[in-house]
Design a protein around this motif. Sequence first.
Motif, PDB file in Angstrom:
ATOM      1  N   VAL A  72      55.874  -6.865  12.334  1.00 27.05           N
ATOM      2  CA  VAL A  72      55.456  -5.472  12.178  1.00 27.05           C
ATOM      3  C   VAL A  72      53.934  -5.363  12.291  1.00 27.05           C
ATOM      4  O   VAL A  72      53.201  -6.170  11.719  1.00 27.05           O
ATOM      5  N   LEU A  73      53.488  -4.331  13.019  1.00 30.41           N
ATOM      6  CA  LEU A  73      52.075  -3.964  13.106  1.00 30.41           C
ATOM      7  C   LEU A  73      51.932  -2.525  12.621  1.00 30.41           C
ATOM      8  O   LEU A  73      52.539  -1.616  13.185  1.00 30.41           O
ATOM      9  N   ILE A  74      51.142  -2.325  11.563  1.00 27.64           N
ATOM     10  CA  ILE A  74      50.944  -1.017  10.965  1.00 27.64           C
ATOM     11  C   ILE A  74      49.502  -0.576  11.211  1.00 27.64           C
ATOM     12  O   ILE A  74      48.570  -1.343  10.967  1.00 27.64           O
ATOM     13  N   VAL A  75      49.329   0.641  11.696  1.00 33.81           N
ATOM     14  CA  VAL A  75      47.990   1.194  11.898  1.00 33.81           C
ATOM     15  C   VAL A  75      47.821   2.376  10.957  1.00 33.81           C
ATOM     16  O   VAL A  75      48.641   3.301  10.949  1.00 33.81           O
ATOM     17  N   THR A  76      46.755   2.331  10.150  1.00 36.42           N
ATOM     18  CA  THR A  76      46.484   3.412   9.211  1.00 36.42           C
ATOM     19  C   THR A  76      45.163   4.087   9.565  1.00 36.42           C
ATOM     20  O   THR A  76      44.288   3.488  10.186  1.00 36.42           O
ATOM     21  N   LYS A  77      45.050   5.348   9.146  1.00 44.44           N
ATOM     22  CA  LYS A  77      43.825   6.113   9.378  1.00 44.44           C
ATOM     23  C   LYS A  77      42.862   5.884   8.229  1.00 44.44           C
ATOM     24  O   LYS A  77      43.244   5.905   7.061  1.00 44.44           O
ATOM     25  N   THR A  78      41.606   5.630   8.562  1.00 49.69           N
ATOM     26  CA  THR A  78      40.549   5.474   7.575  1.00 49.69           C
ATOM     27  C   THR A  78      39.434   6.460   7.867  1.00 49.69           C
ATOM     28  O   THR A  78      39.428   7.129   8.908  1.00 49.69           O
TER      29      THR A  78
ATOM     30  N   ASP B  25      36.572   5.736   8.759  1.00 52.34           N
ATOM     31  CA  ASP B  25      35.765   5.235   9.877  1.00 52.34           C
ATOM     32  C   ASP B  25      36.562   5.041  11.169  1.00 52.34           C
ATOM     33  O   ASP B  25      36.000   4.632  12.179  1.00 52.34           O
ATOM     34  N   GLY B  26      37.853   5.284  11.134  1.00 53.69           N
ATOM     35  CA  GLY B  26      38.676   5.045  12.325  1.00 53.69           C
ATOM     36  C   GLY B  26      40.068   4.584  11.943  1.00 53.69           C
ATOM     37  O   GLY B  26      40.806   5.307  11.259  1.00 53.69           O
ATOM     38  N   PHE B  27      40.408   3.358  12.338  1.00 52.77           N
ATOM     39  CA  PHE B  27      41.746   2.846  12.096  1.00 52.77           C
ATOM     40  C   PHE B  27      41.681   1.434  11.513  1.00 52.77           C
ATOM     41  O   PHE B  27      40.741   0.684  11.770  1.00 52.77           O
ATOM     42  N   ASN B  28      42.723   1.102  10.751  1.00 54.54           N
ATOM     43  CA  ASN B  28      42.848  -0.226  10.165  1.00 54.54           C
ATOM     44  C   ASN B  28      44.228  -0.779  10.503  1.00 54.54           C
ATOM     45  O   ASN B  28      45.209  -0.037  10.549  1.00 54.54           O
ATOM     46  N   GLU B  29      44.297  -2.078  10.745  1.00 52.35           N
ATOM     47  CA  GLU B  29      45.569  -2.728  11.070  1.00 52.35           C
ATOM     48  C   GLU B  29      46.064  -3.575   9.906  1.00 52.35           C
ATOM     49  O   GLU B  29      45.289  -4.277   9.262  1.00 52.35           O
ATOM     50  N   LEU B  30      47.366  -3.494   9.664  1.00 48.69           N
ATOM     51  CA  LEU B  30      48.061  -4.388   8.745  1.00 48.69           C
ATOM     52  C   LEU B  30      49.125  -5.106   9.560  1.00 48.69           C
ATOM     53  O   LEU B  30      49.928  -4.458  10.244  1.00 48.69           O
ATOM     54  N   THR B  31      49.137  -6.426   9.486  1.00 49.37           N
ATOM     55  CA  THR B  31      50.030  -7.213  10.333  1.00 49.37           C
ATOM     56  C   THR B  31      50.867  -8.147   9.470  1.00 49.37           C
ATOM     57  O   THR B  31      50.321  -8.888   8.646  1.00 49.37           O
ATOM     58  N   SER B  32      52.191  -8.115   9.661  1.00 50.11           N
ATOM     59  CA  SER B  32      53.049  -9.028   8.922  1.00 50.11           C
ATOM     60  C   SER B  32      52.923 -10.435   9.491  1.00 50.11           C
ATOM     61  O   SER B  32      52.524 -10.634  10.648  1.00 50.11           O
ATOM     62  N   SER B  33      53.293 -11.418   8.701  1.00 49.24           N
ATOM     63  CA  SER B  33      53.201 -12.819   9.126  1.00 49.24           C
ATOM     64  C   SER B  33      54.023 -13.069  10.393  1.00 49.24           C
ATOM     65  O   SER B  33      53.599 -13.812  11.287  1.00 49.24           O
ATOM     66  N   ALA B  34      55.183 -12.438  10.467  1.00 54.80           N
ATOM     67  CA  ALA B  34      56.071 -12.662  11.604  1.00 54.80           C
ATOM     68  C   ALA B  34      55.537 -12.071  12.897  1.00 54.80           C
ATOM     69  O   ALA B  34      55.976 -12.455  13.992  1.00 54.80           O
ATOM     70  N   MET B  35      54.586 -11.137  12.811  1.00 54.44           N
ATOM     71  CA  MET B  35      54.013 -10.535  14.018  1.00 54.44           C
ATOM     72  C   MET B  35      52.916 -11.383  14.629  1.00 54.44           C
ATOM     73  O   MET B  35      52.650 -11.293  15.840  1.00 54.44           O
ATOM     74  N   LEU B  36      52.266 -12.229  13.847  1.00 49.30           N
ATOM     75  CA  LEU B  36      51.074 -12.956  14.315  1.00 49.30           C
ATOM     76  C   LEU B  36      51.284 -13.722  15.625  1.00 49.30           C
ATOM     77  O   LEU B  36      50.407 -13.699  16.500  1.00 49.30           O
ATOM     78  N   PRO B  37      52.430 -14.405  15.837  1.00 52.83           N
ATOM     79  CA  PRO B  37      52.594 -15.149  17.085  1.00 52.83           C
ATOM     80  C   PRO B  37      52.643 -14.277  18.338  1.00 52.83           C
ATOM     81  O   PRO B  37      52.477 -14.787  19.460  1.00 52.83           O
ATOM     82  N   TYR B  38      52.856 -12.966  18.159  1.00 55.86           N
ATOM     83  CA  TYR B  38      53.027 -12.082  19.314  1.00 55.86           C
ATOM     84  C   TYR B  38      51.745 -11.334  19.680  1.00 55.86           C
ATOM     85  O   TYR B  38      51.742 -10.569  20.648  1.00 55.86           O
ATOM     86  N   LEU B  39      50.673 -11.528  18.919  1.00 55.05           N
ATOM     87  CA  LEU B  39      49.424 -10.829  19.208  1.00 55.05           C
ATOM     88  C   LEU B  39      48.630 -11.557  20.287  1.00 55.05           C
ATOM     89  O   LEU B  39      48.395 -12.752  20.187  1.00 55.05           O
ATOM     90  N   ALA B  40      48.245 -10.817  21.318  1.00 50.66           N
ATOM     91  CA  ALA B  40      47.418 -11.408  22.366  1.00 50.66           C
ATOM     92  C   ALA B  40      45.976 -11.522  21.854  1.00 50.66           C
ATOM     93  O   ALA B  40      45.509 -10.681  21.072  1.00 50.66           O
ATOM     94  N   GLU B  41      45.280 -12.544  22.292  1.00 53.39           N
ATOM     95  CA  GLU B  41      43.896 -12.735  21.849  1.00 53.39           C
ATOM     96  C   GLU B  41      43.004 -11.649  22.435  1.00 53.39           C
ATOM     97  O   GLU B  41      43.172 -11.217  23.549  1.00 53.39           O
TER      98      GLU B  41
END
Length: 341
Positions: A317-323, A325-341
């Motif tokens: 899961v990738l969660i984007v919240t409004k702040t 100053d812009g946006f903040n990301e919350l990423t579950s452990s299971a999502m980390l392998p799927y994130l491109a650099e």
Amino acid sequence: MHVVSFLKIWLATIALAVLVSCTPAKPANQQYQLDGNTMGTYYVVKFYSDTTPDLTVLKQHIDTELELVNDLMSTYRPESELMRFNRHMDSSAFTISAQTRTVITEALRIAEQTGGVLDVTVGPLVELWGFGAKGRIERAPDEALIAQTRAWVGYDKLQLTEAGLSKDIAQLAVDLSPIAKGYGVDQVAAVLEQQGITDYLVEIGGEMRLKGVKAEKQPWKIAIEKPVSAERAVQRILLPGDMSVATSGDYRNYFEEDGVRYSHLLDPRTGKPITNRTVSVTVLHPSCMTADGYATALNVMAAQEALAFAEQHQLAVLIVTKTADGFNELTSSAMLPYLAE
């Protein structure tokens, strides 16, 4: 004897060479694309094949499958199976198709798992807030009407048995839009698989299922849109592999009244549009139907609640919240392998 045998071999070799030279070359792995409209949105199918497919026949198969899903589950078709159930005004079992049973079974499973945050019986609330087939509203409904409508909502009032689907109260209505689009993606993927196509991307209105690779063995890359209504920009690139991708967001479908923005995402626990700071949730799962349902449920939850749920159930899961100053990301452990650099 030896001369005759040699002559036969020589002639056979020449014949083979002629046959090979006349045989059309096998086409290289090429990209093909089909697109159309369904479920009030668009669909796109991209795939790679080293044989030449009959695109007309394949599109007919896809359109037929999607028409069936609409005929069964659309809330915009008065005679769909789902709408006929919604007009079914007593507690007797209503016979449903195997396809509708599959979707409702999964919807009820996620409802139970999320404590009712995903609730496909919110149909009356969806209509009350102007996000259903009856069309938009200009003013928020009053508290008394919200309370009355909430009494007609609750997945625990919906019963699925071998005999069919039944409801505890006559006013209960089912809206499968939080999960049916993902199911449609899965069904189109099944059509491709039946045709021997194993390198593909299927998308219906932003929900996707991917398998295999593109040309030259390159992986599929998916851009997650930055959750702003005024522009199209990329928030994050994913490498999903053989997975489905579903994103739920409230930044395009809403109405405003007196400076207050009302999202189309309703919290069944309050009967009102969500008010949390989450603007989009992306979920990866082998089933697009399941990813679709989870994305909706996690968007309704507060961000930290959604992240804890994702960790508990090992969801990518990738969660984007409004702040401020812009946006903040919350990423579950299971999502980390799927994130491109």
